[in-house]
Design a protein around this motif. Structure first.
Motif, PDB file in Angstrom:
ATOM      1  N   GLY A   1       0.834  -1.197   0.000  1.00 21.63           N
ATOM      2  CA  GLY A   1       0.000   0.000   0.000  1.00 21.63           C
ATOM      3  C   GLY A   1       0.864   1.240   0.000  1.00 21.63           C
ATOM      4  O   GLY A   1       0.662   2.134   0.807  1.00 21.63           O
TER       5      GLY A   1
ATOM      6  N   GLY B   1      -0.544   4.985   0.047  1.00 19.97           N
ATOM      7  CA  GLY B   1      -1.998   4.918   0.139  1.00 19.97           C
ATOM      8  C   GLY B   1      -2.644   4.292  -1.078  1.00 19.97           C
ATOM      9  O   GLY B   1      -3.863   4.169  -1.140  1.00 19.97           O
ATOM     10  N   LYS B   2      -1.846   3.903  -2.077  1.00 19.65           N
ATOM     11  CA  LYS B   2      -2.380   3.278  -3.283  1.00 19.65           C
ATOM     12  C   LYS B   2      -2.136   1.776  -3.188  1.00 19.65           C
ATOM     13  O   LYS B   2      -1.021   1.332  -2.978  1.00 19.65           O
ATOM     14  CB  LYS B   2      -1.699   3.851  -4.522  1.00 19.65           C
ATOM     15  N   CYS B   3      -3.198   1.002  -3.369  1.00 16.78           N
ATOM     16  CA  CYS B   3      -3.098  -0.451  -3.271  1.00 16.78           C
ATOM     17  C   CYS B   3      -2.441  -1.021  -4.524  1.00 16.78           C
ATOM     18  O   CYS B   3      -2.836  -0.680  -5.639  1.00 16.78           O
ATOM     19  CB  CYS B   3      -4.486  -1.072  -3.090  1.00 16.78           C
ATOM     20  N   GLN B   4      -1.472  -1.876  -4.313  1.00 17.08           N
ATOM     21  CA  GLN B   4      -0.813  -2.553  -5.422  1.00 17.08           C
ATOM     22  C   GLN B   4      -0.837  -4.046  -5.140  1.00 17.08           C
ATOM     23  O   GLN B   4      -0.306  -4.504  -4.134  1.00 17.08           O
ATOM     24  CB  GLN B   4       0.633  -2.073  -5.578  1.00 17.08           C
TER      25      GLN B   4
ATOM     26  N   GLN C   1       2.016  -7.077 -11.580  1.00 16.95           N
ATOM     27  CA  GLN C   1       1.034  -6.215 -10.937  1.00 16.95           C
ATOM     28  C   GLN C   1      -0.280  -6.289 -11.705  1.00 16.95           C
ATOM     29  O   GLN C   1      -0.303  -6.250 -12.936  1.00 16.95           O
ATOM     30  CB  GLN C   1       1.523  -4.766 -10.890  1.00 16.95           C
TER      31      GLN C   1
ATOM     32  N   SER D   1      -4.662  -5.117 -11.695  1.00 17.32           N
ATOM     33  CA  SER D   1      -5.717  -4.259 -11.156  1.00 17.32           C
ATOM     34  C   SER D   1      -6.793  -5.150 -10.545  1.00 17.32           C
ATOM     35  O   SER D   1      -6.742  -6.374 -10.639  1.00 17.32           O
ATOM     36  CB  SER D   1      -6.314  -3.395 -12.268  1.00 17.32           C
ATOM     37  N   SER D   2      -7.780  -4.532  -9.944  1.00 14.03           N
ATOM     38  CA  SER D   2      -8.855  -5.302  -9.305  1.00 14.03           C
ATOM     39  C   SER D   2      -9.641  -6.120 -10.326  1.00 14.03           C
ATOM     40  O   SER D   2      -9.976  -7.277 -10.079  1.00 14.03           O
ATOM     41  CB  SER D   2      -9.781  -4.352  -8.551  1.00 14.03           C
TER      42      SER D   2
ATOM     43  N   THR E   1       0.597  -1.945   4.919  1.00 12.19           N
ATOM     44  CA  THR E   1      -0.503  -1.917   3.964  1.00 12.19           C
ATOM     45  C   THR E   1      -1.816  -1.628   4.685  1.00 12.19           C
ATOM     46  O   THR E   1      -2.116  -2.259   5.691  1.00 12.19           O
ATOM     47  CB  THR E   1      -0.619  -3.272   3.234  1.00 12.19           C
TER      48      THR E   1
ATOM     49  N   CYS F   1      -6.856  -2.440   1.442  1.00  8.99           N
ATOM     50  CA  CYS F   1      -6.186  -3.110   0.320  1.00  8.99           C
ATOM     51  C   CYS F   1      -6.281  -4.628   0.474  1.00  8.99           C
ATOM     52  O   CYS F   1      -6.631  -5.348  -0.472  1.00  8.99           O
ATOM     53  CB  CYS F   1      -4.717  -2.693   0.242  1.00  8.99           C
TER      54      CYS F   1
END
Length: 159
Positions: free
Chosen positions: A69, A72-75, A82, A84-85, A124, A128
């Motif tokens: 995280g 603040g951005k979830c990876q 990597q 995305s959701s 994290t 996330c």
């Protein structure tokens, strides 16, 4: 306990405090709390496992996810890639379908579904990790576990 009967010579007002009523009230409250506490504290008797940590066996069909995280951005990483959701959901559904087909279909005897193993960075945010768990459950995975790093020098202890 002693009680003053007022046989002193001077008629000065008495400055002693009568503590008898206070002690009586405190004893009554103590008895009430002793009776009420066992009623309030109720729990279900469970036999929980006494294991510090248990090493997992990594099977090739299991899904290994890493989550960070940073800023603040979830990876989320599937292996080293990597995703995305939406990609995570698509890959999860495809992986589960392929594994079920490989084992002979949904009604195959002894069907063993793959598990999801999540490695989450200490810093994290929960959203996330929680979002990843939710996405993988939506994909159809029933078992989601967490991978942690044991302290140096610790061993598996079964009590």
């Amino acid at each position: 306990m002693a009680m003053s009967v007022g046989d002193t010579v001077d008629d000065a007002p008495m400055s002693d405090i009568n503590t008898t009523p206070l002690v009586d009230v405190m004893l009554v409250l103590l008895i009430i709390f002793l009776i009420a506490v066992p009623v309030v504290i109720q729990s279900v008797d469970l036999a929980l496992p006494k294991v510090q940590f248990e090493p997992t066996t990594t099977k090739p069909e299991n899904v290994a996810l890493s989550i960070t995280g940073a800023g603040g951005k979830c990876q989320v990483y599937w292996g080293m890639t990597q995703v995305s959701s939406a990609e995570l959901l698509d890959r999860g559904v495809a992986k589960l379908r392929a594994e079920i087909a490989r084992q002979g279909g949904e009604n195959a005897p002894g069907l063993e579904l793959p598990e999801v193993h999540i490695r989450g960075d200490v810093n994290t945010p929960y959203r996330c990790i929680g979002g990843t768990i939710y996405t993988m459950q939506m994909a159809g995975f029933a078992k989601v576990g967490f991978i942690s790093e044991p302290e140096a020098g610790s061993t598996v202890t079964r009590i």
